[in-house]
Design a protein around this motif. Structure first.
Motif, PDB file in Angstrom:
ATOM      1  N   GLY A  42       0.801  -1.208   0.000  1.00  0.00           N
ATOM      2  CA  GLY A  42       0.000   0.000   0.000  1.00  0.00           C
ATOM      3  C   GLY A  42       0.841   1.267   0.000  1.00  0.00           C
ATOM      4  N   THR A  43       0.256   2.342  -0.466  1.00  0.00           N
ATOM      5  CA  THR A  43       0.994   3.597  -0.636  1.00  0.00           C
ATOM      6  C   THR A  43       1.389   4.242   0.679  1.00  0.00           C
ATOM      7  OG1 THR A  43      -1.110   4.792  -0.807  1.00  0.00           O
ATOM      8  CG2 THR A  43      -0.077   4.067  -2.866  1.00  0.00           C
ATOM      9  N   ARG A  44       0.717   3.904   1.783  1.00  0.00           N
ATOM     10  CA  ARG A  44       1.079   4.488   3.073  1.00  0.00           C
ATOM     11  C   ARG A  44       1.829   3.510   3.977  1.00  0.00           C
ATOM     12  NH1 ARG A  44      -3.894   7.073   2.297  1.00  0.00           N
ATOM     13  NH2 ARG A  44      -5.055   5.691   3.675  1.00  0.00           N
ATOM     14  N   VAL A  45       2.287   2.415   3.414  1.00  0.00           N
ATOM     15  CA  VAL A  45       3.130   1.477   4.158  1.00  0.00           C
ATOM     16  C   VAL A  45       4.572   1.959   4.057  1.00  0.00           C
ATOM     17  CG1 VAL A  45       3.990  -0.885   4.285  1.00  0.00           C
ATOM     18  CG2 VAL A  45       1.579  -0.459   3.776  1.00  0.00           C
ATOM     19  N   THR A  46       5.190   2.265   5.192  1.00  0.00           N
ATOM     20  CA  THR A  46       6.553   2.799   5.186  1.00  0.00           C
ATOM     21  C   THR A  46       7.620   1.711   5.286  1.00  0.00           C
ATOM     22  OG1 THR A  46       6.412   3.175   7.577  1.00  0.00           O
ATOM     23  CG2 THR A  46       5.833   5.012   6.130  1.00  0.00           C
ATOM     24  N   SER A  47       7.279   0.553   5.841  1.00  0.00           N
ATOM     25  CA  SER A  47       8.194  -0.588   5.860  1.00  0.00           C
ATOM     26  C   SER A  47       7.363  -1.859   6.034  1.00  0.00           C
ATOM     27  CB  SER A  47       9.226  -0.467   6.984  1.00  0.00           C
ATOM     28  OG  SER A  47       8.613  -0.522   8.255  1.00  0.00           O
ATOM     29  N   HIS A  48       7.929  -2.978   5.596  1.00  0.00           N
ATOM     30  CA  HIS A  48       7.207  -4.247   5.703  1.00  0.00           C
ATOM     31  C   HIS A  48       8.186  -5.391   5.615  1.00  0.00           C
ATOM     32  CE1 HIS A  48       7.668  -5.301   1.421  1.00  0.00           C
ATOM     33  NE2 HIS A  48       7.564  -4.000   1.212  1.00  0.00           N
ATOM     34  N   ARG A  49       7.768  -6.556   6.074  1.00  0.00           N
ATOM     35  CA  ARG A  49       8.566  -7.773   5.919  1.00  0.00           C
ATOM     36  C   ARG A  49       7.659  -8.993   6.058  1.00  0.00           C
ATOM     37  NH1 ARG A  49      10.219  -9.961  11.064  1.00  0.00           N
ATOM     38  NH2 ARG A  49       9.733  -8.541  12.787  1.00  0.00           N
ATOM     39  N   VAL A  86       9.147 -18.381   9.591  1.00  0.00           N
ATOM     40  CA  VAL A  86       9.456 -18.845  10.937  1.00  0.00           C
ATOM     41  C   VAL A  86       9.293 -20.363  11.073  1.00  0.00           C
ATOM     42  CG1 VAL A  86       8.914 -16.635  12.002  1.00  0.00           C
ATOM     43  CG2 VAL A  86       7.110 -18.341  11.762  1.00  0.00           C
ATOM     44  N   GLY A  87       9.194 -21.044   9.940  1.00  0.00           N
ATOM     45  CA  GLY A  87       9.205 -22.497   9.941  1.00  0.00           C
ATOM     46  C   GLY A  87       7.831 -23.142   9.963  1.00  0.00           C
ATOM     47  N   ASN A  88       7.782 -24.396   9.491  1.00  0.00           N
ATOM     48  CA  ASN A  88       6.560 -25.211   9.477  1.00  0.00           C
ATOM     49  C   ASN A  88       5.412 -24.549   8.721  1.00  0.00           C
ATOM     50  OD1 ASN A  88       7.704 -27.315  11.113  1.00  0.00           O
ATOM     51  ND2 ASN A  88       7.387 -26.015  12.909  1.00  0.00           N
ATOM     52  N   GLY A  89       5.758 -23.798   7.674  1.00  0.00           N
ATOM     53  CA  GLY A  89       4.750 -23.156   6.845  1.00  0.00           C
ATOM     54  C   GLY A  89       4.252 -21.829   7.363  1.00  0.00           C
ATOM     55  N   TRP A  90       4.759 -21.383   8.520  1.00  0.00           N
ATOM     56  CA  TRP A  90       4.306 -20.131   9.123  1.00  0.00           C
ATOM     57  C   TRP A  90       5.138 -18.945   8.642  1.00  0.00           C
ATOM     58  CZ3 TRP A  90      -0.031 -19.340  11.793  1.00  0.00           C
ATOM     59  CH2 TRP A  90      -0.671 -20.444  12.373  1.00  0.00           C
ATOM     60  N   TRP A  91       4.450 -17.817   8.462  1.00  0.00           N
ATOM     61  CA  TRP A  91       5.098 -16.552   8.106  1.00  0.00           C
ATOM     62  C   TRP A  91       4.670 -15.495   9.119  1.00  0.00           C
ATOM     63  CZ3 TRP A  91       8.343 -16.882   3.940  1.00  0.00           C
ATOM     64  CH2 TRP A  91       8.141 -17.944   3.056  1.00  0.00           C
ATOM     65  N   ARG A  92       5.642 -14.695   9.558  1.00  0.00           N
ATOM     66  CA  ARG A  92       5.258 -13.536  10.365  1.00  0.00           C
ATOM     67  C   ARG A  92       5.200 -12.322   9.449  1.00  0.00           C
ATOM     68  NH1 ARG A  92       7.766 -10.342  15.696  1.00  0.00           N
ATOM     69  NH2 ARG A  92       5.715  -9.646  16.425  1.00  0.00           N
ATOM     70  N   LEU A  93       3.985 -11.801   9.249  1.00  0.00           N
ATOM     71  CA  LEU A  93       3.774 -10.624   8.414  1.00  0.00           C
ATOM     72  C   LEU A  93       3.880  -9.388   9.300  1.00  0.00           C
ATOM     73  CD1 LEU A  93       0.624 -11.812   6.405  1.00  0.00           C
ATOM     74  CD2 LEU A  93       3.007 -12.547   6.192  1.00  0.00           C
ATOM     75  N   ALA A  94       4.572  -8.369   8.816  1.00  0.00           N
ATOM     76  CA  ALA A  94       4.741  -7.150   9.605  1.00  0.00           C
ATOM     77  C   ALA A  94       4.749  -5.951   8.684  1.00  0.00           C
ATOM     78  CB  ALA A  94       6.047  -7.205  10.405  1.00  0.00           C
ATOM     79  N   LEU A  95       4.159  -4.858   9.145  1.00  0.00           N
ATOM     80  CA  LEU A  95       4.174  -3.614   8.380  1.00  0.00           C
ATOM     81  C   LEU A  95       4.089  -2.423   9.329  1.00  0.00           C
ATOM     82  CD1 LEU A  95       1.020  -2.359   8.333  1.00  0.00           C
ATOM     83  CD2 LEU A  95       0.686  -4.235   6.742  1.00  0.00           C
ATOM     84  N   THR A  96       4.574  -1.289   8.847  1.00  0.00           N
ATOM     85  CA  THR A  96       4.491  -0.028   9.577  1.00  0.00           C
ATOM     86  C   THR A  96       3.793   0.991   8.696  1.00  0.00           C
ATOM     87  OG1 THR A  96       6.521  -0.448  10.839  1.00  0.00           O
ATOM     88  CG2 THR A  96       5.796   1.851  10.665  1.00  0.00           C
ATOM     89  N   THR A  97       2.845   1.715   9.300  1.00  0.00           N
ATOM     90  CA  THR A  97       2.127   2.752   8.573  1.00  0.00           C
ATOM     91  C   THR A  97       2.078   4.015   9.428  1.00  0.00           C
ATOM     92  OG1 THR A  97      -0.005   2.038   9.482  1.00  0.00           O
ATOM     93  CG2 THR A  97       0.657   1.097   7.373  1.00  0.00           C
ATOM     94  N   THR A  98       1.934   5.159   8.752  1.00  0.00           N
ATOM     95  CA  THR A  98       1.737   6.437   9.429  1.00  0.00           C
ATOM     96  C   THR A  98       0.373   6.972   9.030  1.00  0.00           C
ATOM     97  OG1 THR A  98       4.112   6.918   9.438  1.00  0.00           O
ATOM     98  CG2 THR A  98       2.610   8.782   9.749  1.00  0.00           C
ATOM     99  N   LEU A  99      -0.464   7.260  10.013  1.00  0.00           N
ATOM    100  CA  LEU A  99      -1.821   7.699   9.732  1.00  0.00           C
ATOM    101  C   LEU A  99      -1.802   9.039   8.995  1.00  0.00           C
ATOM    102  CD1 LEU A  99      -3.623   6.829  13.082  1.00  0.00           C
ATOM    103  CD2 LEU A  99      -3.172   5.381  11.105  1.00  0.00           C
TER     104      LEU A  99
END
Length: 321
Positions: free
Chosen positions: A184-191, A195-208
């Motif tokens: 998204g256009t207001r997402v300033t960082s993401h990853r 983390v294994g066994n098919g799991w993903w940790r989704l993370a993002l930072t946004t500024t309102l």
């Protein structure tokens, strides 16, 4: 991302130009070196050598390991942070709203040892299929970071959102490859961390971008073509666990909540007293180093960080670095 509490100077490591250190402390053996003290006034999560996420008791150091491969990453040191989601799991409770989905099973083992995740199953309605948490009002200019653990079921794409907009404050992720397919256009960082066994940790930072009375953390199922509104088949599913939202520009280790917001307190590492001034070389994961010059150690020395994994400290005579 490394976020030290004081300014640091990355340098190329050329040990041959330095004197020998008068003391070396290492943090990759899983034990705190003799003479050092550690404090944290709460539990804290970390990854142990087998890849499972676990909770360290109050005042216990967290020696962190890579979730894939089990390589030691050092002593995890973080600033205090609060999970603003009052139920990080429990997606069938009133804390969470379900749109075109139900919370069903069977439930897969979550990234945390001995804890089950929850399966989110779409119904047969034509429209959106998601779970969401309403944070209420937010002020323009505030930065928030959100994270959640997701594993594919019979659906393999999701949109993860933190903010007031469905798309501008979200990322779209392929749960097979871990590829972030849209940002998204207001997402300033993401990853998207494996983390294994098919799991993903989704993370993002946004500024309102503006003050709003409705701020959401949302996980939406997408169909095979990436569509976010479609006729459900009654069985499309994903596995979800560990929702988190915190103030600031970085995502910290997971903070478990169960009916109320919770705070992980700051990690504090203290070196023993030593007479005189010294230069310190600090080593972190990812090959990052930091120099502290002319540090007075007569009263000991306390180190804190916004977010760091410390692998070694070397103490040199003043003027060596």
């Amino acid at each position: 991302m490394l976020g030290l509490s004081r300014a640091f100077t990355p340098i190329a490591l050329q040990r041959t130009s330095y004197r020998n250190p008068v003391e070396t402390y290492t943090f990759i053996s899983g034990q705190l070196p003799s003479g050092l003290t550690f404090a944290r006034a709460s539990v804290g999560s970390y990854t142990q050598v087998d890849g499972a996420l676990v909770l360290a008791p109050t005042a216990t150091p967290r020696f962190d390991y890579a979730p894939i491969g089990g390589l030691p990453r050092g002593l995890l040191l973080e600033a205090a942070a609060t999970n603003l989601v009052d139920r990080s799991t429990g997606y069938s409770t009133t804390s969470w709203r379900r749109n075109g989905v139900s919370v069903g099973g069977p439930n897969a083992t979550s990234p945390m040892a001995g804890v089950l995740s929850e399966m989110i199953v779409e119904d047969s309605s034509n429209g959106r299929h998601d779970i969401e948490y309403n944070f209420g009002s937010g002020q323009a200019g505030e930065a928030y970071s959100a994270s959640i653990y997701v594993k594919q079921g019979t659906r393999s794409r999701v949109r993860f959102r933190c903010g007031r907009s469905d798309s501008a404050e979200s990322i779209t992720v392929n749960l097979i490859s871990g590829a972030v397919e849209a940002v998204g256009t207001r997402v300033t960082s993401h990853r998207c961390e494996d983390v294994g066994n098919g799991w993903w940790r989704l993370a993002l930072t946004t500024t309102l971008d503006q003050t709003s009375t409705a701020q959401y953390l949302q996980v939406r199922l997408l169909d095979a073509s990436g569509g976010d509104s479609y006729p459900g088949n009654g069985s499309g599913s994903i596995n979800v666990w560990g929702a988190q939202r915190e103030k600031g520009n970085s995502t910290s280790s997971h903070i478990v909540t169960d009916g109320a917001r919770a705070t992980r307190q700051q990690d504090v590492l203290t070196l023993p007293p030593r007479s005189g001034l010294y230069d310190l070389m600090l080593y972190f994961d990812a090959g990052i180093t930091e120099v502290r010059k002319s540090v007075l150690l007569s009263q000991g020395w306390t180190f804190t960080a916004l977010s760091a994994r410390l692998s070694r400290i070397e103490i040199f005579p003043q003027g060596s670095l």
